[in-house]
Scaffold this motif. Sequence first.
Motif, mmCIF file in Angstrom:
data_model
loop_
_atom_site.group_PDB
_atom_site.id
_atom_site.type_symbol
_atom_site.label_atom_id
_atom_site.label_comp_id
_atom_site.label_asym_id
_atom_site.label_seq_id
_atom_site.Cartn_x
_atom_site.Cartn_y
_atom_site.Cartn_z
ATOM 1 N N ALA A 405 -5.971 1.596 1.345
ATOM 2 C CA ALA A 405 -6.454 2.446 0.248
ATOM 3 C C ALA A 405 -5.835 3.839 0.355
ATOM 4 N N ILE A 406 -5.688 4.322 1.591
ATOM 5 C CA ILE A 406 -5.098 5.655 1.777
ATOM 6 C C ILE A 406 -3.657 5.674 1.284
ATOM 7 N N ASN A 407 -2.921 4.596 1.554
ATOM 8 C CA ASN A 407 -1.567 4.514 1.005
ATOM 9 C C ASN A 407 -1.592 4.701 -0.497
ATOM 10 N N PHE A 408 -2.513 3.998 -1.107
ATOM 11 C CA PHE A 408 -2.605 4.068 -2.562
ATOM 12 C C PHE A 408 -2.870 5.502 -3.003
ATOM 13 N N ILE A 409 -3.852 6.124 -2.362
ATOM 14 C CA ILE A 409 -4.219 7.496 -2.726
ATOM 15 C C ILE A 409 -3.018 8.419 -2.563
ATOM 16 N N ASN A 410 -2.374 8.319 -1.393
ATOM 17 C CA ASN A 410 -1.252 9.222 -1.140
ATOM 18 C C ASN A 410 -0.124 9.032 -2.133
ATOM 19 N N LEU A 411 0.234 7.786 -2.354
ATOM 20 C CA LEU A 411 1.359 7.543 -3.250
ATOM 21 C C LEU A 411 1.020 7.961 -4.675
ATOM 22 N N SER A 412 -0.195 7.670 -5.125
ATOM 23 C CA SER A 412 -0.469 8.003 -6.524
ATOM 24 C C SER A 412 -0.662 9.506 -6.718
#
Lengths: 900, 112
Positions: A405-412
């Motif tokens: 989920a953190i990947n998602f947050i960071n990338l978006s």
Amino acid sequence: MNAKKRLDSPEKPVAPPRWADRLLEWFCAPHLLEEVQGDLHERFERNQTQLGERSARRQYAKEVLSFLKPFAIKRNPTDYPSPFFLNPAMLRNFFRIAFRNLVKHKASTLINLFGLTLGVTACLVIYLITNYELSYDTFHPDKERIYRLVGDVKYEANDERHPVGFVPNAVPAAVRNEIAGVETVTAFHNIETDVLIPNGSEKPVRFESRRSTGNNADIIVADPQYFSVFNYKWLAGNPRTALNEPFKLVLSERKARTYFGDIPLQQMLGKEVIYRDSIRTSVAGIVQDWEQPTDFTFTDFISMATVRASQLKQDIDLDQWNDNWSASQAFVKLPQGTTPAQLAAQFGQFSKRHYAKEMKFWPSLQPLFDLHFNANYDDNYSRKAHLPTLYGLMGVAAFILIIAAINFINLSTAQSVQRSKEIGIRKVMGSSRNSLIVQFLSETALLTCLAVVLALLLTKPILSSIQSLTPNGLTYSLFSLKTLAFLVAMVLITSLLAGFYPSWLLSSYLPALTLKGQNALPGSQKGYFRKGLIVFQFTVSLVFIIATLIVGQQLDFMRNKDLGFTTNATLEVRTLRDDKSQVLAEKIKRLSGVDRISMQWFSPMGGAYMMTKLKYPGKKTVDMKSSIKVGDANYIPLYQLRLLAGRNFHPGDSLRELVINATFAKAMGFKKPADAVNQQLQFNDKMYPVVGVVADFHEQSFHEKISSSFIGYIPQLARNIGVRLTTKGRHADDLKATLASIEQAWNEVYPDNKFDYAFLDDSIAKLYEKEQKTAQLVNLATAIAILISCMGLFGLATFTAEQRTKEIGIRKVLGASVGSIVGLLSKDFLKLVIIALFIASPVAWWAMTTWLQDFAYKIDVAWWVFALAGLAVVLITLLTISFQSLKAALTNPVKSLRTD
Amino acid sequence: MRRSYLGEFEEVVLLTVAVLGDGAYGVAITDELDRQTGRSVSISAVHAALHRLEEKGMLSSRMGDATAERGGRRKRLFAVTALGSRTLHDIRATRDQLWSSIAPNALPAISL
């Protein structure tokens, strides 16, 4: 940070309650808000001067609430209606846009999809395992009224009191007679035996005992009450009378089919089944097998009355008070509304009444649901699940999902700058913040749904590929209601976890700023939030890495530590423990490729372990507790136990001399092992000389300290055969051939039984099954965590390199070297890794020392492990981002500066 | 009688707007009602009544100018429309007619 500048009055010292104001702004129709709020504020100011602040605030809140009326809430229809954001047409549009966006940013979509899929799969797999374990024996009617009769036992005065999951044979009947307020008591005994089915004039058909097949416990001797405590569906026979007489048998349907094939169940009644070669029972009932997970895997129920009427009475003494066998089980059913606490006093008196002498036994009740998890109360049939491990697994799964989920947050959030124009336009065209949030969340939800679908496809193959790690007999259904509910919850939680912050942030952009081309990110411009998340990711990965290293070290230590004997090419042949074993031993001895054999009870180390008592009449008599290893004169040379003093005992045909280990010598009070030689020990009321002392060797797993033990030859016990194969100048194929010839010898001696043997290495490895599983799981979790983190990092690195193309171009024009630019781009990330290392080290140190506390023989946690983990992560980070930063640094500045 | 019906409270509010003339807005109307009739009414009830009266066409409204008070929020100023004043007159006429038809001593005014 909300960047909205409020244009209303400068802060007054006194203002109406903020919540009430917010509430009003939320529910009041926009076209009425100004006048209503104005009126209310005006009255508030007047009230405040007249009545004081407190009552003015109270009055304000009351007035706001009184405006909760249809006229104030109803919105004015506008000429340009913006549809409700959950309107199907809107949703369709959201998903279309979401799909386009996902397709447009392929790299980040793939990274996110991959990460989320892994996370969801991990969660799903672990949910299925946990759900299976927790569903054990939950299907019984009255399950909350069924308890196992267990207790604490002390065999002699200076023993420790310890819990046991079984009771002395005479206890259940006494409980039935003496304890008031127990509805039903049932006792049963596990037995293990081959089964013979008579086959007319032919040889009977033999079914091997579970000892050689390794199946679940299946045969018990049970009293009739068993079927009133546990509820079975009867398919044939009379439940009330089936087990009332000796030599009666109840079978489960599946077992009956195994024995008799496909004849009607009614015809099976009265058929003969033979246990222990001579106990002839006749089938009196057939019950349906339970399909749900259970520890009660029994399929053959022999009537308890058979015990007194057959040779079973030699094994099972039903009047035995002062000994305790793990095969002896008892269960009670309490009446509605009775709690175990109400019976505690009666059990206390029971214990005083029957255990006045040396052995003490305090009965107590263990709830049925506890049976599958509580390892303190052991028995011969249940498979214990380790709850802390399950919780640990859930934690690991949650962390993996959070990392994804953190990947998602960071990338978006990193890409949000590219979307700021889109958001500006949308807002200008009349989009509300709500619908923007829903739009972004629908992107996340779409991705999560995809991840869930992939996870569903992956779960089956993954579960079958990690079969060694999953509980035996794991059953699951991917499409049950419960699983479906779990998946829906997963989609919701994951979407919110991953999507809430980005959507909240993106939808807060001010169109006036974004359309001018300025960054609308006043607060998070420095990206502290993003950095914090990366640090968290790396912390989790680091903890996993450190755990991997330490678990691996401990396992290596256990594998390679000198056990005090040799395990090389050694196997144990488990005979039927009769006189024929001697014949078999002679046959094996003569085979080529066999180096040496020894008649023995157990190998030096393994699951089997026997304690006994001796007396040492020295200056004052010392009572010794010691483990006993039984073997002939070949035992010590075969296993190459090191003699510290004295000699091996001479060959003989009875027990004449003993060899003890160094710990035993210490316990006798000798500092030097040599002094213990020639001392006399009293064992079974006879005196034996100690002729030698061997160096300590491990007998149990490394969780246990080495205790006193002695070696002696007791012919009637030494009925198994230890075999060492010749390894010099031989290949694996030769070993196979030797093994085949041993099997041939076995078949000549025991034509009816399966060749039962085990390599010593395997028996020892069995002791560490749990640790092996832990290690494999930790490795798996680590690999996944690192993989996901790195992918996120890769995405971010790509993004920053892209963002700073111009900067890098200008730096190159002004003469920066490639190295300095790579350093510049890597420095930021490395800082985060270092911070993560400082957070992860104490956490990991604490977790691992806790885990190591279970071992009597363990490694020390060394500082270099942490350094190594840090170094590994630094290297992984550099590798991950170097590709991107090199690419950025090598770009021709002409290209990057030409366009604007 | 073919005219839109007015409730008692609506009638009083409408009259108050007429009393206040130019400066008729929520708070002022509430205060005036308080002063004139001695009953304390909640501001939300007054707003609701004004809203209803405007829908019935008895009142017209416009937003006043922004001033420094009330945090710069404008007031909505109400005025009685022609229909509103006709309705009030009708009601008054009906009442007068009824009063004049009552026998002189049928309603003794009791003053304590």
